[in-house]
Design an enzyme around this catalytic site. Structure first.
Site, mmCIF file in Angstrom:
data_model
loop_
_atom_site.group_PDB
_atom_site.id
_atom_site.type_symbol
_atom_site.label_atom_id
_atom_site.label_comp_id
_atom_site.label_asym_id
_atom_site.label_seq_id
_atom_site.Cartn_x
_atom_site.Cartn_y
_atom_site.Cartn_z
ATOM 1 N N GLU A 127 -33.936 147.713 24.689
ATOM 2 C CA GLU A 127 -33.564 146.549 23.867
ATOM 3 C C GLU A 127 -32.742 145.557 24.690
ATOM 4 O O GLU A 127 -32.883 144.335 24.540
ATOM 5 C CB GLU A 127 -32.784 147.029 22.644
ATOM 6 C CG GLU A 127 -32.610 146.003 21.545
ATOM 7 C CD GLU A 127 -33.898 145.636 20.802
ATOM 8 O OE1 GLU A 127 -34.879 145.294 21.472
ATOM 9 O OE2 GLU A 127 -33.900 145.674 19.571
ATOM 10 N N THR A 148 -35.176 135.611 21.262
ATOM 11 C CA THR A 148 -33.968 136.207 20.680
ATOM 12 C C THR A 148 -32.723 135.745 21.424
ATOM 13 O O THR A 148 -31.704 135.421 20.811
ATOM 14 C CB THR A 148 -34.068 137.753 20.708
ATOM 15 O OG1 THR A 148 -35.180 138.135 19.908
ATOM 16 C CG2 THR A 148 -32.825 138.410 20.148
HETATM 17 N N1 HSE Z 1 -29.627 141.399 15.295
HETATM 18 C C1 HSE Z 1 -30.483 140.772 16.258
HETATM 19 C C2 HSE Z 1 -30.361 139.266 16.136
HETATM 20 C C3 HSE Z 1 -31.897 141.203 15.997
HETATM 21 O O1 HSE Z 1 -30.463 138.768 15.013
HETATM 22 O O2 HSE Z 1 -30.157 138.594 17.145
HETATM 23 C C4 HSE Z 1 -32.892 140.644 16.970
HETATM 24 O O3 HSE Z 1 -33.035 141.477 18.075
#
Ligand code: HSE
Length: 306
Positions: free
Chosen positions: A128, A180
């Site tokens: 991740e 992201t």
């Molecule tokens: N919690 C993370 C975000 C999830 O919203 O950036 C995406 O990987």
């Protein structure tokens, strides 16, 4: 046993008011992966889907997660992965988490189940981190445990499984790209105390409502005053899609992970199908391609077949 196949589910992270800590597993879509033990202490990757992901292990999420597994287990052999992804990378429904979790759960099954689910999430965090530049586990935890999970802490890792009533998720994926890392960079570094209070009140009540099976309280708690107001500018017609879903009877919902997918929860399957139709109607009026998934929230995480 020298080979297993696994199905790794898509997941929805954040769940509106639980940024970086709450998540749940979807019944579909899921990634398919075959993992084989090989004698050389290396990771080999074969992609049989059309996504064109890298096959060098250090540039591939499943590859990095498997390298972390080999190191944690001090193995003198390696693995070959044949990856057939169904979860589109960059969709916001945990594509990278499914790759990382599928790989480490398969490796664990091939090496005598030496790690617990918690330890597997810890190992999968290496994957991740490659995908998003951040060691968060809100997609990884539900991908491995199934159901709803809350990551109370990542250092040390502490995961809480949450009871929940029957729930159906409608996910619409407009095919635009949101990185992201960029969706994280745009978030405020500081949050007004008033907004923070509102969010942790909603998160606490959402967890209680899930455990009690109180659908009205679930609906009232699905509110976010910190992340959604900033990120929704990245998703065309976000407010219209959400309003259409609520009008069709959804309990609530919002951006799935960092987007661009939008998810909505319903208390029965028929409503979740109507919600899908109404959400799709909004995007049908645009030139954007999109796809829709409707499924029950999955009780189980990655499933292994020998
Ligand atoms: N919690 C993370 C975000 C999830 O919203 O950036 C995406 O990987």
């Amino acid at each position: 046993m020298d080979e297993v196949s696994v199905l790794a589910p898509a997941t929805v992270a954040n769940v509106v008011c639980g940024f970086d800590c709450l998540g749940f597993a979807l019944g579909e879509p899921f990634d398919e992966m075959i993992v084989r033990r090989i004698d050389e202490p290396v990771v080999r990757i074969v992609n049989v889907d059309d996504f064109g992901l890298p096959t060098e292990p250090e540039r591939n999420v499943a590859g990095v997660a498997l390298q972390a597994f080999i190191e944690a287990a001090r193995l003198d052999h390696g693995f070959e992965i044949v990856s057939n992804k169904q979860i589109m990378p960059g969709s916001g429904i945990g594509s990278s988490a499914a790759s990382a979790c599928g790989a480490v759960v398969a490796a664990n099954a091939l090496t005598g189940e030496r790690f617990t689910k918690l330890e597997l999430v810890e190992i999968a965090m290496a994957g991740e981190a490659l995908a998003s530049g951040s060691r968060h586990a809100d997609n990884l935890a539900p991908c491995i445990y199934g159901g709803f999970t809350l990551v109370r802490s990542t250092e040390p890792l502490d995961i809480v499984e949450i009871d929940f009533p029957p729930l159906f998720a409608t996910v619409i994926h407009p095919q635009i790209e949101i990185k992201t890392s960029e969706a994280r960079a745009m978030l405020p570094k500081d949050v007004p105390l008033k907004s923070a209070i509102r969010n942790w009140s909603n998160l606490g009540s959402l967890v209680a409502a899930l455990a009690k099976g109180d659908y009205d309280l679930i609906a009232r708690s699905l509110e976010d005053t910190i992340v959604e107001p900033v990120r929704k500018s990245l998703i065309p017609k976000f407010d219209e899609v959400k309003s259409a879903a609520l009008f069709a009877g959804a309990l609530g919902g919002g951006i799935s992970g960092s987007g661009p997918s939008i998810f909505m929860l319903s208390d029965n399957e028929a409503t979740s199908q109507t919600v899908a139709t109404e959400m799709a109607r909004v995007f049908e009026g645009t030139n954007m391609n999109f796809n829709v998934h409707v499924s029950k929230i999955a009780d189980s995480g990655v499933r292994v077949h020998q």
